[in-house]
Enzyme design. Structure first.
Site, PDB file in Angstrom:
ATOM      1  N   GLY A 225       0.844  -1.191   0.000  1.00  0.00           N
ATOM      2  CA  GLY A 225       0.000   0.000   0.000  1.00  0.00           C
ATOM      3  C   GLY A 225       0.876   1.237   0.000  1.00  0.00           C
TER       4      GLY A 225
ATOM      5  N   SER B   6       6.067  -1.783  -2.111  1.00  0.00           N
ATOM      6  CA  SER B   6       6.103  -2.708  -3.259  1.00  0.00           C
ATOM      7  C   SER B   6       5.089  -2.286  -4.325  1.00  0.00           C
ATOM      8  CB  SER B   6       5.867  -4.156  -2.801  1.00  0.00           C
ATOM      9  OG  SER B   6       4.792  -4.274  -1.895  1.00  0.00           O
TER      10      SER B   6
END
Length: 208
Positions: free
Chosen positions: A39, A113
């Site tokens: 996130g 990520s």
């Protein structure tokens, strides 16, 4: 992104040891798994992961929390935030998470990520069913309002390059195992949803 970039890998053979992952799982009375929290910065990944680890500890589970900031102090020191460096950062973390999985642990990994291929490569590197993608789907507006570290303000002023959500893209998961919006859900509600998922998958046992 590929997880193995060593040109000499054809000459390296994985050593099978007498003690297996299933042996370690049986000893710990749990199923090993990697929960991958993804996130935006400020979404609440580390907060939720940390609270979940505390709840799991109270149940006697064996865990380890890999945090995006912490690994850059050692394992990934010297890496920046270019796409190449982020790929290498996650390649290293994915490899460590895989080793911890083999040790029979419940691994909680909290990393922005931002790209799907990064996360998909880590999923593909692990045994089937042992990767749970947790999308901490808090909106950019809420993350900017929080701005705990002041990073969004710096990124808006151009003081931070390659900042996800501002100057770099974030590719939300298409089919995460679970999605949590911490702008709506309380911390306790988020943890309870995750515990329920782990119980349903047989990773931990329901409380009596």
């Amino acid at each position: 992104m590929t997880l193995n970039t060593n040109s000499q890998t054809n000459n390296i053979v994985w050593q099978q040891h007498a003690v297996s992952r299933s042996d370690r799982e049986a000893q710990k009375q749990q199923q090993a798994v990697v929960l991958w929290f993804t996130g935006l910065s400020g979404a609440g990944k580390s907060t939720v992961a940390g609270a979940l680890e505390q709840a799991l500890l109270q149940r006697g589970a064996h865990t380890y929390l890999l945090d995006g900031d912490n690994v850059r102090h050692g394992l990934c020191a010297g890496l920046g935030f270019s796409e190449a460096d982020r790929n290498e950062n996650l390649r290293r973390v994915g490899a460590v998470a895989g080793l911890m999985l083999d040790a029979g642990l419940i691994v909680l990994s909290a990393f922005v990520s931002p790209l799907r291929n990064q996360r998909d490569a880590i999923r593909a590197s692990l045994p089937a069913g042992r990767f749970i993608e947790v999308h901490v789907a808090t909106s950019l507006d809420v993350c900017e309002q929080r701005d705990v570290k002041g990073l969004y303000q710096k990124a808006r002023r151009g003081e931070i390059a390659n900042f996800t959500g501002i100057s770099d893209p974030y590719e939300a998961p298409l089919q995460p195992e679970i999605s949590l919006d911490t702008g709506v859900l309380s911390l306790d509600d988020s943890v309870q949803q995750l515990l329920k998922l782990l119980e349903q998958r047989g990773i931990i046992q329901p409380q009596a």
